[in-house]
Scaffold this active site. Sequence first.
Site, PDB file in Angstrom:
ATOM      1  N   PHE A 147      -2.161   9.308  -8.838  1.00 51.06           N
ATOM      2  CA  PHE A 147      -3.193  10.144  -9.470  1.00 51.06           C
ATOM      3  C   PHE A 147      -4.037   9.399 -10.510  1.00 51.06           C
ATOM      4  CE2 PHE A 147      -1.212  14.602  -8.441  1.00 51.06           C
ATOM      5  CZ  PHE A 147      -1.637  14.463  -7.129  1.00 51.06           C
ATOM      6  N   ARG A 148      -3.802   8.080 -10.673  1.00 44.38           N
ATOM      7  CA  ARG A 148      -4.736   7.152 -11.336  1.00 44.38           C
ATOM      8  C   ARG A 148      -4.868   7.264 -12.842  1.00 44.38           C
ATOM      9  NH1 ARG A 148      -4.029   4.330  -6.969  1.00 44.38           N
ATOM     10  NH2 ARG A 148      -5.389   4.799  -5.221  1.00 44.38           N
ATOM     11  N   ASN A 189       1.700   2.826 -10.466  1.00 48.30           N
ATOM     12  CA  ASN A 189       0.658   1.774 -10.488  1.00 48.30           C
ATOM     13  C   ASN A 189      -0.631   2.260 -11.140  1.00 48.30           C
ATOM     14  OD1 ASN A 189       0.446   3.416  -8.149  1.00 48.30           O
ATOM     15  ND2 ASN A 189      -0.775   1.873  -7.089  1.00 48.30           N
ATOM     16  N   HIS A 202       8.564   0.867  -1.355  1.00 51.04           N
ATOM     17  CA  HIS A 202       7.431   0.597  -0.469  1.00 51.04           C
ATOM     18  C   HIS A 202       7.845  -0.651   0.288  1.00 51.04           C
ATOM     19  CE1 HIS A 202       2.893   0.203   0.333  1.00 51.04           C
ATOM     20  NE2 HIS A 202       3.505  -0.741   1.034  1.00 51.04           N
ATOM     21  N   HIS A 215       6.948   6.395   2.841  1.00 52.97           N
ATOM     22  CA  HIS A 215       5.978   6.331   3.952  1.00 52.97           C
ATOM     23  C   HIS A 215       6.370   5.390   5.093  1.00 52.97           C
ATOM     24  CE1 HIS A 215       4.828   3.028   1.413  1.00 52.97           C
ATOM     25  NE2 HIS A 215       3.859   3.639   0.768  1.00 52.97           N
ATOM     26  N   ASP A 235       1.215  10.264  -0.017  1.00 52.94           N
ATOM     27  CA  ASP A 235       0.717   8.992  -0.537  1.00 52.94           C
ATOM     28  C   ASP A 235      -0.763   9.125  -0.935  1.00 52.94           C
ATOM     29  OD1 ASP A 235       0.766   6.349  -1.355  1.00 52.94           O
ATOM     30  OD2 ASP A 235       0.441   5.537   0.644  1.00 52.94           O
ATOM     31  N   HIS A 295      -9.648   6.325  -3.617  1.00 51.58           N
ATOM     32  CA  HIS A 295     -10.569   5.263  -4.042  1.00 51.58           C
ATOM     33  C   HIS A 295     -11.976   5.799  -3.827  1.00 51.58           C
ATOM     34  CE1 HIS A 295      -7.329   2.304  -4.290  1.00 51.58           C
ATOM     35  NE2 HIS A 295      -6.878   2.764  -3.131  1.00 51.58           N
TER      36      HIS A 295
HETATM   37  O1  DOR Z   1      -2.599   2.520   0.629  1.00 55.09           O
HETATM   38  C1  DOR Z   1      -2.024   2.512  -0.440  1.00 55.09           C
HETATM   39  N1  DOR Z   1      -2.664   2.710  -1.592  1.00 55.09           N
HETATM   40  N2  DOR Z   1      -0.684   2.292  -0.472  1.00 55.09           N
HETATM   41  C2  DOR Z   1      -0.027   2.106  -1.635  1.00 55.09           C
HETATM   42  O2  DOR Z   1       1.157   1.915  -1.605  1.00 55.09           O
HETATM   43  C3  DOR Z   1      -0.755   2.082  -2.916  1.00 55.09           C
HETATM   44  C4  DOR Z   1      -1.943   2.940  -2.798  1.00 55.09           C
HETATM   45  C5  DOR Z   1      -2.866   2.873  -3.984  1.00 55.09           C
HETATM   46  O3  DOR Z   1      -2.382   3.012  -5.105  1.00 55.09           O
HETATM   47  O4  DOR Z   1      -4.072   2.763  -3.792  1.00 55.09           O
END
Ligand code: DOR
Length: 439
Positions: A67-68, A98, A180, A234, A305, A309
């Site tokens: 969720f960034r 992340n 992962h 996944h 997942d 973007h």
């Molecule tokens: O496609 C993906 N995007 N797989 C991931 O494990 C990370 C994720 C992301 O954070 O963009």
Amino acid sequence: MSSPQSLLIHGANIILPNGESMVGDVLTRDRQIVEVAPQISTAAATTEIDAQGLTLLPGVIDPQVHFREPGLEYKEDLFTASCACAKGGVTSFLEMPNTRPLTTTQQALDDKLQRAASKCVVNYGFFIGATPENLPDLLLATPTPGIKVFMGSMHGQLLMDQEEALDAIFARGDRLIAVHAEDQARINQRRQEFAGIHDPAVHSQIQDNQAALLATQLALKLSRKYQRRLHILHMSTAEEAELLRQDKPSWVTAEVTPQHLVLNTSAYATIGTLAQMNPPLRSPHDNEVLWQALRDGVIDFIATDHAPHTLAEKAQEYPNTPSGMPGVETSLPVMLTAAQEGRCTVSQVVNWMSHAVAVAYGIPNKGAITPGYDADLVLVDLNTYHPVRREELLTKCGWSPFEGWNLTGWPVTTIVGGEIVYDQGKVNTQVRGRALSFM
Ligand code: DOR
């Protein structure tokens, strides 16, 4: 006796914990389900929902989302993402580390929990991310559903591609490790082999089935060595599903995304880099084997997942494009449409998207419509079809890999802790979810 927080859902087709369904009423009070019966007196409630013709499911628990926030809010934030959850019938989510800063310390975890408390309209939990250096944090951080390990397909501190460092994490403590599973050494080598190719379809060849299999084999080996609770995130390939089918320790679980079930490498021709994700989309054969593994219980549950973007980022040339696609708004309709097509049953979808997730992560009192459980519910319409439309999406990234797909099972009303958080196109932004606990 009526109370201000009581809600009566009247005349819904209720999916019961035993997998059967019943047309009847559900009464909630003080955040909990208090009664499920063929008929409950309307005097019992202050608010009533006429749910005739609709199907009532336990709210979806999405156990893998990105969720960034903090740090990458230009793609998504906890408020926009949780609104998208409410629209998609997702009443709880487990979010990945992340972000910027990475969620690798108690302080970063506390910061996320605080942010979520102030702005999330659904319930939330946050993974702690493993680095080669933060073992003490991994042992103590709380509350968290578990430790997220990127065995590959990541750069910077979160990349854990050395067996020795992985072994140290599996050896200490007993909390769930979610991996992962992609082998970074193989990905690096194949990136060189395929360098200079800008067709995004090559992504599935670079990060191929073998890369996924190698990492899953290593995770299983370490999990067996220490009998350590392992969850494979996944899972994407027939090879991994067959491996687990042969021999799956009782302490191991696995998940699959809707996109790995219903999309495959043919999607690159239609949606280009929007189909780029990690692990990548696979072949129609992989789709079929994953479906069978899910139906057979080899794969335990579903996660989206959700990895948004921006369209500008996705418009760059491969390999400069980021991997990931959004999912929380479409996952339930995608799966319920599959159920209507005969690929599975509605009660299997409920198990994979709610009940089995609650069990696997030890989330108490969620994932079933039964007295004493939390009133996290979703009413869906299985009678009409509606296409996925870009202009109706609530995710900040503003696109979906399923645009144009005509789906059924769209949420009509979503309820979190007995409060209506989404109703017929509108999010009640006043509602706040709560932090999940993990047993
Ligand atoms: O496609 C993906 N995007 N797989 C991931 O494990 C990370 C994720 C992301 O954070 O963009």
